[in-house]
Write a protein that holds these residues in place. Structure first.
Motif, PDB file in Angstrom:
ATOM      1  N   GLU A 279       0.844  -1.185   0.000  1.00  0.00           N
ATOM      2  CA  GLU A 279       0.000   0.000   0.000  1.00  0.00           C
ATOM      3  C   GLU A 279       0.885   1.243   0.000  1.00  0.00           C
ATOM      4  O   GLU A 279       1.903   1.292   0.690  1.00  0.00           O
ATOM      5  N   LEU A 280       0.492   2.236  -0.782  1.00  0.00           N
ATOM      6  CA  LEU A 280       1.305   3.439  -0.901  1.00  0.00           C
ATOM      7  C   LEU A 280       1.448   4.130   0.443  1.00  0.00           C
ATOM      8  O   LEU A 280       2.529   4.603   0.800  1.00  0.00           O
ATOM      9  N   PHE A 281       0.371   4.183   1.203  1.00  0.00           N
ATOM     10  CA  PHE A 281       0.431   4.853   2.504  1.00  0.00           C
ATOM     11  C   PHE A 281       1.426   4.157   3.428  1.00  0.00           C
ATOM     12  O   PHE A 281       2.212   4.802   4.124  1.00  0.00           O
ATOM     13  N   GLY A 282       1.370   2.823   3.421  1.00  0.00           N
ATOM     14  CA  GLY A 282       2.302   2.087   4.264  1.00  0.00           C
ATOM     15  C   GLY A 282       3.743   2.298   3.838  1.00  0.00           C
ATOM     16  O   GLY A 282       4.642   2.403   4.673  1.00  0.00           O
ATOM     17  N   SER A 283       3.975   2.392   2.521  1.00  0.00           N
ATOM     18  CA  SER A 283       5.325   2.633   2.024  1.00  0.00           C
ATOM     19  C   SER A 283       5.832   4.007   2.441  1.00  0.00           C
ATOM     20  O   SER A 283       6.984   4.169   2.842  1.00  0.00           O
ATOM     21  N   LEU A 284       4.951   5.009   2.326  1.00  0.00           N
ATOM     22  CA  LEU A 284       5.342   6.357   2.743  1.00  0.00           C
ATOM     23  C   LEU A 284       5.655   6.397   4.228  1.00  0.00           C
ATOM     24  O   LEU A 284       6.613   7.045   4.659  1.00  0.00           O
ATOM     25  N   LEU A 285       4.852   5.697   5.030  1.00  0.00           N
ATOM     26  CA  LEU A 285       5.079   5.696   6.473  1.00  0.00           C
ATOM     27  C   LEU A 285       6.394   5.010   6.815  1.00  0.00           C
ATOM     28  O   LEU A 285       7.179   5.516   7.632  1.00  0.00           O
ATOM     29  N   ASP A 286       6.658   3.861   6.176  1.00  0.00           N
ATOM     30  CA  ASP A 286       7.921   3.152   6.432  1.00  0.00           C
ATOM     31  C   ASP A 286       9.118   4.011   6.034  1.00  0.00           C
ATOM     32  O   ASP A 286      10.117   4.072   6.751  1.00  0.00           O
ATOM     33  N   SER A 287       9.012   4.653   4.870  1.00  0.00           N
ATOM     34  CA  SER A 287      10.116   5.494   4.411  1.00  0.00           C
ATOM     35  C   SER A 287      10.304   6.705   5.318  1.00  0.00           C
ATOM     36  O   SER A 287      11.439   7.122   5.588  1.00  0.00           O
ATOM     37  N   LEU A 288       9.202   7.274   5.799  1.00  0.00           N
ATOM     38  CA  LEU A 288       9.291   8.407   6.723  1.00  0.00           C
ATOM     39  C   LEU A 288      10.008   8.004   8.001  1.00  0.00           C
ATOM     40  O   LEU A 288      10.881   8.726   8.505  1.00  0.00           O
ATOM     41  N   LEU A 289       9.651   6.838   8.539  1.00  0.00           N
ATOM     42  CA  LEU A 289      10.299   6.372   9.768  1.00  0.00           C
ATOM     43  C   LEU A 289      11.783   6.109   9.529  1.00  0.00           C
ATOM     44  O   LEU A 289      12.627   6.443  10.366  1.00  0.00           O
ATOM     45  N   SER A 290      12.115   5.522   8.360  1.00  0.00           N
ATOM     46  CA  SER A 290      13.519   5.269   8.034  1.00  0.00           C
ATOM     47  C   SER A 290      14.304   6.569   7.901  1.00  0.00           C
ATOM     48  O   SER A 290      15.439   6.675   8.378  1.00  0.00           O
ATOM     49  N   THR A 291      13.683   7.561   7.254  1.00  0.00           N
ATOM     50  CA  THR A 291      14.357   8.854   7.102  1.00  0.00           C
ATOM     51  C   THR A 291      14.559   9.528   8.449  1.00  0.00           C
ATOM     52  O   THR A 291      15.600  10.132   8.705  1.00  0.00           O
ATOM     53  N   LEU A 292      13.567   9.432   9.306  1.00  0.00           N
ATOM     54  CA  LEU A 292      13.691  10.020  10.638  1.00  0.00           C
ATOM     55  C   LEU A 292      14.818   9.367  11.425  1.00  0.00           C
ATOM     56  O   LEU A 292      15.543  10.043  12.166  1.00  0.00           O
ATOM     57  N   VAL A 293      14.970   8.042  11.268  1.00  0.00           N
ATOM     58  CA  VAL A 293      16.068   7.342  11.947  1.00  0.00           C
ATOM     59  C   VAL A 293      17.412   7.883  11.474  1.00  0.00           C
ATOM     60  O   VAL A 293      18.358   8.019  12.251  1.00  0.00           O
ATOM     61  N   ASP A 294      17.510   8.212  10.175  1.00  0.00           N
ATOM     62  CA  ASP A 294      18.749   8.785   9.654  1.00  0.00           C
ATOM     63  C   ASP A 294      18.975  10.210  10.147  1.00  0.00           C
ATOM     64  O   ASP A 294      20.115  10.630  10.362  1.00  0.00           O
ATOM     65  N   VAL A 295      17.880  10.969  10.289  1.00  0.00           N
ATOM     66  CA  VAL A 295      17.994  12.389  10.606  1.00  0.00           C
ATOM     67  C   VAL A 295      18.160  12.620  12.106  1.00  0.00           C
ATOM     68  O   VAL A 295      18.863  13.554  12.523  1.00  0.00           O
ATOM     69  N   LEU A 296      17.538  11.793  12.928  1.00  0.00           N
ATOM     70  CA  LEU A 296      17.534  12.040  14.377  1.00  0.00           C
ATOM     71  C   LEU A 296      18.943  12.132  14.979  1.00  0.00           C
ATOM     72  O   LEU A 296      19.189  13.004  15.828  1.00  0.00           O
ATOM     73  N   PRO A 297      19.908  11.255  14.602  1.00  0.00           N
ATOM     74  CA  PRO A 297      21.252  11.441  15.165  1.00  0.00           C
ATOM     75  C   PRO A 297      21.847  12.801  14.834  1.00  0.00           C
ATOM     76  O   PRO A 297      22.523  13.412  15.673  1.00  0.00           O
ATOM     77  N   ILE A 298      21.592  13.290  13.611  1.00  0.00           N
ATOM     78  CA  ILE A 298      22.117  14.595  13.220  1.00  0.00           C
ATOM     79  C   ILE A 298      21.467  15.694  14.035  1.00  0.00           C
ATOM     80  O   ILE A 298      22.146  16.580  14.580  1.00  0.00           O
ATOM     81  N   LEU A 299      20.133  15.655  14.136  1.00  0.00           N
ATOM     82  CA  LEU A 299      19.433  16.677  14.903  1.00  0.00           C
ATOM     83  C   LEU A 299      19.818  16.616  16.379  1.00  0.00           C
ATOM     84  O   LEU A 299      19.941  17.659  17.030  1.00  0.00           O
ATOM     85  N   GLY A 300      20.048  15.397  16.893  1.00  0.00           N
ATOM     86  CA  GLY A 300      20.452  15.269  18.290  1.00  0.00           C
ATOM     87  C   GLY A 300      21.820  15.890  18.543  1.00  0.00           C
ATOM     88  O   GLY A 300      22.011  16.625  19.527  1.00  0.00           O
ATOM     89  N   VAL A 301      22.775  15.616  17.656  1.00  0.00           N
ATOM     90  CA  VAL A 301      24.111  16.194  17.799  1.00  0.00           C
ATOM     91  C   VAL A 301      24.059  17.716  17.687  1.00  0.00           C
ATOM     92  O   VAL A 301      24.657  18.448  18.499  1.00  0.00           O
ATOM     93  N   VAL A 302      23.330  18.205  16.678  1.00  0.00           N
ATOM     94  CA  VAL A 302      23.225  19.650  16.475  1.00  0.00           C
ATOM     95  C   VAL A 302      22.576  20.322  17.680  1.00  0.00           C
ATOM     96  O   VAL A 302      23.065  21.339  18.199  1.00  0.00           O
ATOM     97  N   GLY A 303      21.444  19.767  18.139  1.00  0.00           N
ATOM     98  CA  GLY A 303      20.747  20.365  19.281  1.00  0.00           C
ATOM     99  C   GLY A 303      21.581  20.355  20.548  1.00  0.00           C
ATOM    100  O   GLY A 303      21.602  21.343  21.302  1.00  0.00           O
ATOM    101  N   LEU A 304      22.282  19.241  20.787  1.00  0.00           N
ATOM    102  CA  LEU A 304      23.101  19.136  22.002  1.00  0.00           C
ATOM    103  C   LEU A 304      24.198  20.190  22.019  1.00  0.00           C
ATOM    104  O   LEU A 304      24.386  20.895  23.030  1.00  0.00           O
ATOM    105  N   PHE A 305      24.912  20.341  20.936  1.00  0.00           N
ATOM    106  CA  PHE A 305      26.015  21.308  20.903  1.00  0.00           C
ATOM    107  C   PHE A 305      25.500  22.746  20.832  1.00  0.00           C
ATOM    108  O   PHE A 305      26.120  23.652  21.390  1.00  0.00           O
ATOM    109  N   GLN A 306      24.385  22.950  20.162  1.00  0.00           N
ATOM    110  CA  GLN A 306      23.852  24.307  20.049  1.00  0.00           C
ATOM    111  C   GLN A 306      23.396  24.830  21.410  1.00  0.00           C
ATOM    112  O   GLN A 306      23.654  25.990  21.772  1.00  0.00           O
ATOM    113  N   LEU A 307      22.717  23.983  22.188  1.00  0.00           N
ATOM    114  CA  LEU A 307      22.140  24.431  23.453  1.00  0.00           C
ATOM    115  C   LEU A 307      23.124  24.354  24.617  1.00  0.00           C
ATOM    116  O   LEU A 307      23.155  25.252  25.468  1.00  0.00           O
TER     117      LEU A 307
END
Length: 537
Positions: A279-307
């Motif tokens: 299902e297209l919706f399920g594919s979009l959701l899976d891809s969104l979660l995968s992208t978030l997993v890739d992005v979260l370490p970056i956002l975590g590092v940036v936020g930690l050092f910024q604050l």
């Protein structure tokens, strides 16, 4: 009425320009697929509706991704670099560089895939403990080593910008070390080591790293953003090769038996299988979660050092939030579109090409009266060479990481380096690299010969190429093998090695990515040398 149209035109133009650019970027890929599918294989395209839906998602995804770069990631990286320079704390800046490199690389899906494949180099049996647990431990160790090497690479790159050390000399020293270590490393690890250098820079990491380097070079007196700002990605592509070669020399026993039963899935990222049945919706959701997993370490590092370290608010926070949201949404649509439209077709075509050459091979073997294996002439694979070049060049044009670096190069150079020209030159190099890699698999020539010759060419070119283009050329090689290129190129390499008699998928199937990383460095510096020569004449 005219006033109303003139008032809305800038908004419409801001929306339509990236859409048109995305359509233009996809035309080469679609043309290659249609040409081979209809003219060469003479087969109709199945599930046309899925293909069209996927292309629309890819266009929307690329448009959002590019807009998000300009709104969010580029300003965020440059802002942090300026803040670190203003604070004057070199240790904290180096700590940030290491954390950014380590965190983003450890979570990179392509690295997870290649480390799992490399785990098959361990013994097929263990004296004590579970075999699968031993392989998982091996894969985890390899991921940690590569992640540490990328973290140290960014640290080394930042130190180079601060001190003004010449990039080309440092890179050439690294090349020489690779040349020295290669003959001593187990041959089973060599191709994996070379490929690991091409998959460590993710689509999210590249824009932020590029912006960080340029922002830092712009903040230090006496540094040139064009000459000193680029180069971080080059280190992130080189050091993993050295670390994995040393890892193989210290850990692997060449007398151990190999497990190659999973070679057919090597380097294919989790989730790159066809999603037509999903299902297209399920594919979009899976891809969104995968992208978030890739992005979260970056956002975590940036936020930690910024604050906690910089103790500053993020410049233009609402704009950055919108930009990051666009990047995440764009990548989600882009990945689902690729899986829905292009990956299934590309993998099928790779299998059709490799299966097509197995028939002449069987006929030649049967015709050999001596009973020995008669080699298949390399020219029987002409369609495979053409497909390798075309798919390598066309997918590179649409590679998000390359788009990000090219946009920044044009901005920093004041238009002297055109983004579109740089992308075309890099695409030419990738096409030649993938074509050369298929020739290597067909002929069975060892990969190190190609790599060492390419290194020597780069070293010679470095001395003669214009200094301003050298850092961009080095970085261009590290951003060509990412979201789009890796799955298709990997499928082609493993398919060839699996279908050609006498080839080992584990030893021969790897290496296409390594050549796709090196040849763009040669093509970019070669183009710059030719341009400089004609400008003087």
């Amino acid at each position: 009425m005219n006033g109303l149209v003139s008032g809305y035109w800038p908004v419409a133009r801001a929306i339509l320009t990236p859409v048109w650019n995305s359509i233009r970027d996809l035309i080469p890929i679609v043309s290659v697929v249609l040409l081979f599918q209809l003219a060469v294989f003479q087969q109709s395209i199945e599930q046309l509706s899925g293909l069209l839906a996927g292309l629309l998602l890819v266009i929307a995804g690329l448009s959002l991704f590019i807009s998000g770069l300009e709104l969010g990631l580029f300003p965020l990286g440059e802002g942090m670099a300026h803040d670190f320079a203003r604070k004057g704390s070199v240790p904290w800046m180096l700590a940030f560089a290491f954390a950014l490199g380590f965190g983003t690389t450890f979570a990179e899906p392509a690295l997870i895939a290649i480390s799992g494949q490399a785990a098959s180099l361990s013994v097929t049996s263990v004296v004590d403990g579970d075999l699968e647990a031993t392989r998982r431990s091996f894969a985890l160790t390899l991921r940690l080593i590569v992640a540490v090497s990328v973290g140290l690479a960014l640290v080394l790159g930042v130190i180079r910008i601060i001190t003004g050390w010449p990039l080309h000399l440092m890179i050439m020293i690294g090349y020489v070390l690779v040349i020295i270590l290669t003959p001593w490393a187990p041959r089973e690890i060599v191709a994996i080591a070379y490929d690991s250098g091409g998959i460590t820079t993710s689509t999210i990491t590249v824009p932020l790293t590029t912006a960080l380097g340029i922002g830092l070079a712009s903040s230090i007196r006496g540094r040139n953003p064009m000459l000193d700002g680029f180069g971080l990605i080059a280190f992130a592509s080189l050091l993993p090769i050295l670390f994995v070669l040393v890892f193989g020399m210290l850990v692997l026993d060449t007398t151990q038996s190999l497990a190659v039963e999973t070679a057919s899935t090597a380097l294919l990222e989790p989730g790159t299988e066809s999603v037509v049945q999903q299902e297209l919706f399920g594919s979009l959701l899976d891809s969104l979660l995968s992208t978030l997993v890739d992005v979260l370490p970056i956002l975590g590092v940036v936020g930690l050092f910024q604050l906690l370290v910089l103790r500053r608010r993020i410049h233009r926070l609402p704009q950055v939030i919108w930009g990051v949201s666009f990047v995440i949404t764009g990548l989600t649509c882009f990945l689902v579109g690729l899986e829905l439209a292009l990956f299934p077709l590309g993998e099928t075509m790779a299998l059709q090409l490799t299966a097509g050459v197995s028939q002449p091979a069987a006929e030649m073997l049967a015709a050999d009266s001596s009973g020995t294996a008669a080699p298949v002439a390399w020219y029987h694979y002409y369609w495979t060479y053409l497909f390798a070049f075309a798919i390598g060049a066309s997918t590179t044009i649409a590679e998000p990481s390359l788009i990000a670096v090219a946009m920044k190069a044009e901005e920093v150079s004041g238009g002297a380096v055109r983004a579109w020209g740089l992308r075309l030159t890099v695409a030419l190099g990738v096409g030649i690299g993938v074509c050369l890699g298929t020739f290597r698999i067909v002929t069975g020539i060892p990969l190190p010969y190609f790599i060492l010759i390419a290194y020597m060419i780069v070293i010679v070119q470095t001395y003669f190429a214009p200094r301003m283009i050298v850092p961009i050329a080095y970085d261009s090689g590290g951003v060509t093998t990412s979201t789009v290129t890796v799955p298709l190129v990997a499928a082609l390499g493993i398919g060839l090695a699996s279908n050609i008699p006498g080839r080992d998928p584990l030893i021969d199937g790897f290496g296409l990515i390594a050549l796709a990383v090196l040849l763009p460095v040669i093509s970019v510096m070669g183009y710059a040398q030719l341009a400089a020569k004609f400008s003087r004449s």
